[in-house]
Every structure is written in structure tokens, then in C-alpha cells.
Design a protein around this motif. Structure first.
Motif, PDB file in Angstrom:
ATOM      1  N   LEU A 217      -8.501  19.145 -25.247  1.00  0.00           N
ATOM      2  CA  LEU A 217      -8.305  18.363 -22.951  1.00  0.00           C
ATOM      3  C   LEU A 217      -7.682  19.980 -22.259  1.00  0.00           C
ATOM      4  N   ASN A 218      -8.078  21.285 -22.770  1.00  0.00           N
ATOM      5  CA  ASN A 218      -7.487  21.945 -21.920  1.00  0.00           C
ATOM      6  C   ASN A 218      -9.097  22.250 -20.904  1.00  0.00           C
ATOM      7  N   TYR A 219     -10.205  21.784 -22.334  1.00  0.00           N
ATOM      8  CA  TYR A 219     -12.028  21.933 -21.279  1.00  0.00           C
ATOM      9  C   TYR A 219     -12.032  21.282 -19.693  1.00  0.00           C
ATOM     10  N   GLU A 220     -11.240  19.986 -19.711  1.00  0.00           N
ATOM     11  CA  GLU A 220     -11.169  19.695 -18.514  1.00  0.00           C
ATOM     12  C   GLU A 220     -10.315  19.945 -17.865  1.00  0.00           C
ATOM     13  N   SER A 221      -9.036  20.264 -18.115  1.00  0.00           N
ATOM     14  CA  SER A 221      -7.830  20.786 -17.135  1.00  0.00           C
ATOM     15  C   SER A 221      -6.751  21.890 -18.134  1.00  0.00           C
ATOM     16  N   SER A 222      -7.524  22.816 -16.628  1.00  0.00           N
ATOM     17  CA  SER A 222      -6.214  23.862 -17.640  1.00  0.00           C
ATOM     18  C   SER A 222      -4.785  23.565 -17.729  1.00  0.00           C
ATOM     19  N   GLY A 223      -3.924  23.995 -18.760  1.00  0.00           N
ATOM     20  CA  GLY A 223      -2.492  23.442 -18.782  1.00  0.00           C
ATOM     21  C   GLY A 223      -2.457  22.789 -20.022  1.00  0.00           C
ATOM     22  N   MET A 224      -3.285  22.154 -19.753  1.00  0.00           N
ATOM     23  CA  MET A 224      -3.499  21.290 -21.469  1.00  0.00           C
ATOM     24  C   MET A 224      -2.363  21.720 -22.967  1.00  0.00           C
ATOM     25  N   SER A 225      -3.595  22.726 -22.356  1.00  0.00           N
ATOM     26  CA  SER A 225      -4.180  23.658 -24.527  1.00  0.00           C
ATOM     27  C   SER A 225      -2.477  24.005 -24.323  1.00  0.00           C
ATOM     28  N   SER A 226      -0.943  25.100 -23.122  1.00  0.00           N
ATOM     29  CA  SER A 226      -0.159  25.008 -23.999  1.00  0.00           C
ATOM     30  C   SER A 226       1.141  24.145 -23.317  1.00  0.00           C
ATOM     31  N   LEU A 227       0.802  23.140 -22.435  1.00  0.00           N
ATOM     32  CA  LEU A 227       1.410  21.567 -22.686  1.00  0.00           C
ATOM     33  C   LEU A 227       1.711  21.304 -24.461  1.00  0.00           C
ATOM     34  N   PHE A 228      -0.091  20.731 -24.918  1.00  0.00           N
ATOM     35  CA  PHE A 228       0.316  20.103 -26.357  1.00  0.00           C
ATOM     36  C   PHE A 228       1.080  21.721 -27.755  1.00  0.00           C
ATOM     37  N   ARG A 229       0.527  22.833 -26.952  1.00  0.00           N
ATOM     38  CA  ARG A 229       1.498  23.902 -28.479  1.00  0.00           C
ATOM     39  C   ARG A 229       2.849  23.826 -27.792  1.00  0.00           C
ATOM     40  N   LYS A 230       3.494  23.485 -26.469  1.00  0.00           N
ATOM     41  CA  LYS A 230       4.796  23.344 -25.894  1.00  0.00           C
ATOM     42  C   LYS A 230       5.656  22.041 -26.369  1.00  0.00           C
ATOM     43  N   VAL A 231       4.412  21.131 -26.809  1.00  0.00           N
ATOM     44  CA  VAL A 231       4.692  19.326 -26.741  1.00  0.00           C
ATOM     45  C   VAL A 231       5.828  19.165 -28.681  1.00  0.00           C
TER      46      VAL A 231
END
Lengths: 415, 394
Positions: free
Chosen positions: A109-123
Motif C-alpha cells: 500500500l505504500n506504493y500508493e500512499s506514503s506512510g502505509m509502510s510504517s503504519l502497518f509495521r506499527k499496527v
């Protein structure tokens, strides 16, 4: 009308069909090893790669319940999805975290919107702390306010389906939104420009190869055997030399402190401070690629020219044609087949070229294949790489079709 | 378990050695079982570790330093064991993903940079480690977690070295009228320091440097970069030198460009510059100001077969202990990632010069520095890349 029959009473038509069928099977069996080989090493991998350009199953596979709940949610209301969606997200994520899939989805999802990568890592950590019985919606938003952002949920909804045209849109500088596709801001557009540049430069390279290669091919075909053999070796020698060696050689020749600039300075053509920029730009790519692809133009031209009897030219001249008329009206039309073969070979090779533009192209002389390589090996966005590759392949096929309509592919001759 | 007759015979004679004959028949059964389990499992242990291991690294001087400091001593201690070297670290992430999809992982240990380890960890392609269990304690008694400290950036990454990306410049440029670059902003000052510069063809690091020289404070860098205006500001600063930049994509390019006088200042990894200056004796000097620190280390591919995993873990425990990490600094000017290794850094193995002053972490060199914000870049690299590429093409 009565049917013609064989002495055995079988209709002749049937008998012929049977014989032909046997023949076909035999032919098929003979080429079977090759067919299977091509299927396994070529068709299947390429199809698999091309399918990646639309494959988006990771979202619904990782978050099956959430995507189902989101089907009924309307992003345009401007309101966040209700508690049910958050509860579904909680259960989905719990599953995903166990299988360590949540970070994969974050990368996607980070390919589409910056920030998703760490959002999902943190979740991963957030979900383990959440308690049942309290509103999941509040807990998620308390854990990270991005969960309370409409954009996050719109993104999840837009990318819920198993297949997406998102990669293709990205490959033509567009973006998928809740209201359909829209162009990216001008400061983020790269691909359309690159496709245009790739096409244009490949055409120029093909043209240069033709202009440079035609006289050489003519010499090869018309000089006495001994001289033409020597010339042939001069053509083939670079052809046999490693591509990297030839490209690096151009680097040595063309750079600012390189051989050509040194000579120009020594001759006084340019001043020492005004050395020419001959590499790391479009010029560098044009020169190096023309040199590398030249044999692919010369060889088909030569093999066609060799078959043209010199008597034709002499006949034309004895009938009163000038040198030019004899060449243009008699000789040249007979070489069209060679030009066709050479041009299509050079062009198709050029359009997918990667290593030479990468090494000598700088910023203005790189091709679309350089971006494809970047997405395969650096950004790992294989979906986008596949979409770019599919577009490139389609472009080549379309051009081939146009070429067939204009020149006629049956006229192309390799010798 | 069905033992072959010959096996039972030899076991029996083996067992009979220490047992009185009369007791033999009575005790045979339980002992037979116990011993056969013991011998069987110890035989398994020996065979448990693979005889070969494929180690992937960056090649060149860096691989050589690992060969000398880790591989050779380990192979000397383990006769019959072989390390196969592969130099594909550049494409490690893509290749590991392809291997995992093909379900045929041919690598055992892979050297990657910190940010790549994060991606491999996120994608489940690298094995998660239990540092205190899997690694050796420091010689000063500290636990691995404490000894490695901040370099343990995620669960999959076993750090080896701290390296930095910094600038080197030629010391013989006539146009500079005897002036020498003293801070980072010399890179952006084409009036005082005319000539070409080489920068890496990616937004990472360049955007940070541009903002620093545009007056943004170090603490606010990523806050500023998180806004579109901040990115535009950085690109605008880079615009001022764009026509003077040669873009590189491999670390070896800047040293070559400097040696060929193609550029007068260029960014690259500090070890490469050490090589140009100290080993190749080129008229080049270091500009350490605002060097950007990064970690480099090992990851173990996920889902290795047991025997190969056991071997890799055994090797890792050895190769990342205090002494081994300090030894590596004898061959290359990268700082060991363990605190306990720092005091053990000595002289270069062949040049005989003290290595400490050439380490990025040397206080004299690290007066001003940046640490790569891996988290921020993992979120924003795709977007920054798009903007950077569009800017380059303009």
C-alpha cells in the motif's frame, strides 16, 4: 451430388483428412521439444510477469473481512466507516500478524500512499495491546491517527478488488482515486515522457544505423573478395566484443578528460575550460548505441545486396540512366527488403535496451527499460514494472503491425 | 528404529566394553536404547551443520576485508568447511524475493545495508533473530543487545559496520585559487569552487544535504521534507548545481571520476575514498562535514533448512564477536558496530597506518553528522523517487 469414395467405401474427403491429420501429428511431435521448451522458459514466465501488472489479491487475502465490510461503505459521504469495519480490521490483522503478512501489505500500500509502510509495521504492536469489549474504532485511532483519516480507508476500499488497473494507471502517470483516475501533478510525471523519449531515440538510432550502415553494406557486397573479407572482419570484430567493453570504451573516449576532448583541446578547437559534454546525456546514448547496433543493420543489408546482380545497374546505365537514377530507380528498390529487416531488428533491440543507456545516458539519455529495472531490483514494485513492461511490449506489437501495413512483413528478408 | 544388523553388532560390542558379562544381557535393552539415541543424535549434530555456505556481499575491498577477518579464521577452525562467495548484494532484495517465490533459496547469509534489511524483514524474507541468544557477548561482558546498541535497527539485522556517505575533493584544482572546501555547503558553492560534482542518482541523502545548505536545522530536516514545499525547497537548492552534476549509481564511480579529474568534488562511501587517498595516493582529501551514517550488516534468509541454518548461526556467532569486528577494520576504514570493538581497532594490515583517525565515528570526523532516518525513508522513498526522477528529467 454423389460423394467420391475410395475402393474401401470411405469417402475420399474423410480419407484425405485422416492422412493429413496423421501428418500434422507427426510434425507436431517433431517440434514438440521446442514447443515445450518455449512454453516453459518463455511463455509461462512472461505471462506470469504480465499478470502481476493487474494482480492485487494481497489486499483482500490479508484483510478478507475488512474488504467485505468496506463493499457497502461509501467514501464520498466523507464519514469514516463504522465500528463493524474496525472490528473486521482487528480480526483480520490479528490473523495477518500471526502469519507476518501485515508488513507485506504495508509495503504494497505504500506504493500508493506514503506512510502505509510504517503504519502497518506499527499496527503489529498496537493490535496486541487492544482489548475486546472497547470500541475498536477508538482504539485504532488512539493507536495511530492515520486510522482516523478518510484517505487511509479510501485507499483500502479502492484497492480491495482482486484485480486492479492501478499499476497501469501509475505507468501512464495517473492515479487511482475514489472518483476514478486522475493525472498526477506535473512534478511527479515521469513515464509518458520516458516512453516518448525511448521511442524517439530508438527511431533516431535506427535512422543513424541505416545512414551509416548502407554504404558499408554496399561496399561489402561490391568490393573484391579479399578487401570485402577484411571489411567484414572490421564489422564483425566489434560485434563479437562484449557489450560492456564497448560501452566502457565510449566512456573513455567521450568523457570531458577523455581522448576526443583532449585531441580537440590540443588542436585548439575548444578551450581547456570549454571542453564538450559528449557523455552522460542523449548524445552519449545515441553514439554508443548506434555503434553497438550497427552490425544488426549492416548484416541483413549486406545479405540482400549480395544477391542483386551488378548487371542490373549496368543495364540501367546503358539505357541512359544517370548514376543517381540508376541507383534510386533500380538498385535501391531491390534493397528495401534488407532495409526493412535491418530497421526492424535495430529498432526492436533499441527500444528495450538497458545497459548502455544506464552507463552513458546520464539523466536525459535513459530509456524506459532503466525504470523497469529500477522497479524490479530497487523499489521492488514488480506490479508497476510488469505494467511498464506490458505497455512496452504492446507498443512494439502495435508498431510491428503498422510496419506490416506500410512495408509488408513478407517483404522483409534476412538474406 | 530398525538398526541394520552390522550396526547392532558394533553397538553391542561397543556397549559390552564397560559392562560385566553377567549383567550384559539384563542391561542390554535399556542401555542399547539410551546409547543408540545418544550416538544417533550426536551423529546428527555433526551432520547437522552444512559443509558449505554461500555468503553474499558487495565484492571488492569490502568482501576482501570480510574474507580476511571472518571467513579465513572460521574456515581454519572448521576443517572441511567451505564458504562460497557471491557478490550480488546490490540486488540482494530483489533476488531474495525471487528465490522465496521459487521456493529455492540458494543463499545462506547476505550482507545488506540497514534500509534493505528493513524491507527484507517487512516482507518476511529475512529470519528474525534472538540477539542475546544467537550472538556472542562482548569481551567486556556486555550483552549483545547492549553492545550493538542503536545499530540493532530491526529484528532481522545483525550489524557489522558503521559507514558513512561523505565527500572527497581534489586538492589540486587551479580554479579554486588555493581555497579548500571546509564545510558541506562548498558542494553547492560553484562560485568559490567551480567544477563538476558527482552525486548519487537518488533522492536519499541529496535532499537532506540540500536542505542543510538551505538553512534548515538538522533537527527539523525530516519535518520539512514531509511537506511538499520542503521537497520543492530541496530540489530548488539542487537546481543551483544541477548543470554541474554527474550522477552516479555505483559506489566505485566517484573515486574513478575524481581520479580522472572528471569531477572536483563527489559523494561516495568513506571506505572508497580511503582507498583513493591512502592506497592509490591520489591528490584527494576528505570532507567529513555532515557525513551521513548508515549501518551495514548480515541478514539470514527466512526458511533455511535446519542444517544450513545451524551452520549460519554458528558462523554468525563467531564472525560478529568483539575481536572479529575489530579485525575487519584492519582491512577497510569502516567502524565496527560493537562498542566493545572500538578500543581494539588498530593499524591497517598492509599500510601500517593507524585506522582510528580514518573511522567515520572518529570524534574529529564526526563533529557534524546525520544518521539516515530509515523509518522516514521506508515510508517516503517511492514518492521522493517519483519527484526526483521528474526533476532530473526536467
Amino acid at each position: 451430388m454423389e460423394q467420391i469414395q475410395t475402393p474401401h467405401g470411405v469417402p475420399l474427403k474423410k480419407q484425405i483428412a485422416r492422412a493429413l491429420f496423421k501428418q500434422k501429428v507427426r510434425a507436431l511431435l517433431l517440434i514438440a521439444p521446442l514447443l515445450i521448451f518455449i512454453l516453459i522458459t518463455f511463455v509461462i514466465p512472461i505471462t506470469d510477469m504480465l499478470l502481476r501488472s493487474i494482480d492485487n489479491s494481497i489486499v483482500s487475502d490479508t484483510l478478507p473481512q475488512t474488504t467485505t465490510v468496506l463493499e457497502t461503505w461509501d467514501a464520498s459521504t466523507g464519514e469514516l466507516p463504522d465500528e463493524a469495519a474496525f472490528a473486521a480490521l482487528y480480526h483480520d490483522l490479528k490473523q495477518a500478524i500471526e502469519q507476518k503478512n501485515h508488513t507485506k501489505l504495508g509495503t504494497r500500500l505504500n506504493y500508493e500512499s506514503s506512510g502505509m509502510s510504517s503504519l502497518f509495521r506499527k499496527v503489529g504492536k498496537d493490535v496486541s495491546k487492544m482489548q475486546e469489549g472497547i470500541s475498536y474504532k477508538e482504539q485504532f485511532i488512539a493507536a495511530d491517527k492515520l486510522w482516523g483519516n478518510l484517505k487511509t480507508w479510501t485507499l483500502l476500499k479502492v484497492y480491495s478488488p482482486k484485480y486492479t488497473n492501478g499499476y497501469f494507471l501509475a505507468a501512464i502517470d495517473m492515479k487511482k482515486t475514489a472518483d476514478g483516475a486522475e493525472m498526477l501533478p506535473a512534478s511527479e510525471r515521469i513515464y509518458l515522457n520516458l516512453f516518448a523519449r525511448t521511442l524517439f531515440m530508438s527511431l533516431v538510432i535506427t535512422g543513424l544505423c541505416l545512414v551509416l550502415g548502407y554504404p558499408i553494406a554496399w561496399l561489402l557486397a561490391n568490393l573484391p573478395m579479399r578487401t570485402s573479407n577484411l571489411l567484414m572482419i572490421l564489422v564483425l570484430l566489434p560485434f563479437w566484443t562484449s557489450l560492456l567493453v564497448r560501452t566502457s570504451a565510449w566512456k573513455v573516449l567521450l568523457q570531458q578528460q577523455g581522448v576526443i576532448n583532449d585531441i580537440l583541446v590540443w588542436l585548439g578547437v575548444v578551450s581547456n575550460t570549454g571542453r564538450l559534454e559528449l557523455i552522460n546525456n542523449q548524445f552519449g546514448t545515441l553514439v554508443a548505441m548506434t555503434h553497438i547496433l550497427l552490425p544488426f543493420m549492416i548484416l541483413p543489408l549486406y545479405s540482400v545486396m549480395r544477391t542483386i546482380p551488378p548487371a542490373y545497374m549496368r543495364a540501367a546505365k546503358s539505357l541512359g540512366a544517370t548514376d543517381w537514377t540508376a541507383f534510386w530507380r533500380v538498385y535501391f528498390p531491390q534493397t528495401i527488403a534488407g532495409i526493412g529487416a535491418g530497421a526492424i531488428l535495430t529498432f526492436i533491440l533499441a527500444i528495450g535496451y538497458y545497459i548502455t543507456p544506464e552507463l552513458v545516458g546520464g539523466t536525459q539519455g535513459t530509456f524506459i527499460s532503466n525504470r523497469i529495472a529500477y522497479h524490479i531490483s530497487s523499489s521492488l514494485n514488480w506490479g508497476l514494472a510488469a505494467a511498464l513492461g506490458t505497455i512496452l511490449l504492446t507498443l512494439v506489437l502495435v508498431l510491428y503491425w503498422v510496419y506490416d501495413k506500410i512495408v509488408g512483413i513478407d517483404k522483409v528478408k534476412l538474406g | 528404529m530398525i538398526a541394520a544388523p552390522w550396526m547392532r553388532d558394533s553397538l553391542e560390542s561397543f556397549i559390552s566394553l564397560g559392562i560385566p558379562f553377567t549383567e550384559r544381557n539384563m542391561k542390554l535393552k535399556p542401555i542399547f536404547a539410551a546409547v543408540s539415541i545418544a550416538t544417533f543424535s550426536s551423529a546428527l549434530l555433526a551432520a547437522d551443520m552444512a559443509k558449505e555456505m554461500t555468503v553474499v556481499s558487495w565484492g571488492g575491498a569490502y568482501s576482501n576485508s570480510q574474507l580476511k577477518a571472518y571467513h579465513e579464521p572460521y574456515m581454519a577452525a572448521n576443517a572441511g568447511f567451505k564458504i562460497i562467495n557471491d557478490e550480488s548484494s546490490n540486488e540482494a532484495v530483489a533476488k531474495l524475493r525471487a528465490m522465496a517465490e521459487a521456493k529455492n533459496i540458494t543463499w545462506d547469509l547476505v550482507d545488506v545495508e540497514g534500509p534493505d534489511s528493513q524491507r527484507l524483514c517487512d516482507e518476511g524474507l529475512a529470519m528474525e533473530m534472538d540477539f542475546d541468544k544467537d550472538l556472542a557477548a562482548g569481551t567486556d561482558g556486555s550483552t549483545p543487545t547492549k553492545d550493538f546498541g542503536a545499530s540493532l535497527i530491526n529484528k532481522c539485522f545483525i550489524p557489522q559496520i558503521v559507514f558513512s556517505t561523505t565527500f572527497g575533493y581534489r586538492t589540486d584544482v587551479a580554479d579554486w585559487n588555493g581555497k579548500k572546501p571546509e564545510d558541506l555547503c562548498a558542494v553547492f558553492d560553484t562560485k568559490t569552487f567551480p567544477g563538476k560534482r558527482s552525486l548519487e542518482k537518488r533522492p536519499k541523502k541529496n535532499l537532506e544535504w540540500a536542505l542543510l545548505c538551505d538553512g534548515v536545522e538538522k533537527e527539523k530536516l525530516y519535518e520539512v521534507l514531509s511537506t511538499p514545499e520542503g521537497v520543492d525547497k530541496a530540489l530548488a537548492k539542487l537546481d543551483t548545481i544541477k548543470k554541474d552534476v554527474v550522477w552516479w549509481s555505483a559506489g566505485a564511480e566517484t573515486p574513478q571520476l575524481l581520479a580522472d579529474k572528471e569531477v572536483v568534488i563527489g559523494s561516495t562511501y568513506n571506505g572508497r575514498l580511503f582507498d583513493v587517498i591512502e592506497e592509490k595516493k591520489q591528490p584527494v582529501a576528505m570532507l567529513w562535514d555532515y557525513q551521513i551514517f548508515d549501518f551495514d550488516g548480515w541478514v539470514v534468509p527466512a526458511n533455511l533448512p535446519e542444517d544450513r541454518k545451524a551452520r549460519v548461526l554458528d558462523f554468525l556467532k563467531f564472525a560478529t564477536d568483539t575481536q572479529r569486528l575489530a579485525d575487519q577494520a584492519k582491512y577497510i576504514s569502516y567502524g565496527p558496530a560493537r562498542a566493545s570493538s572500538q578500543p581494539l581497532v588498530g593499524k591497517h594490515a598492509t599500510l601500517g597506518i593507524e585506522m582510528a583517525p580514518h573511522m567515520p565515528s572518529n570524534p574529529e570526523n564526526a563533529k557534524r553528522f546525520l544518521v539516515n532516518n530509515i523509518e522516514w525513508w521506508s515510508n517516503n522513498e517511492d514518492e521522493m523517487n517519483k519527484k526526483f526522477e521528474a526533476w532530473l528529467a526536467k
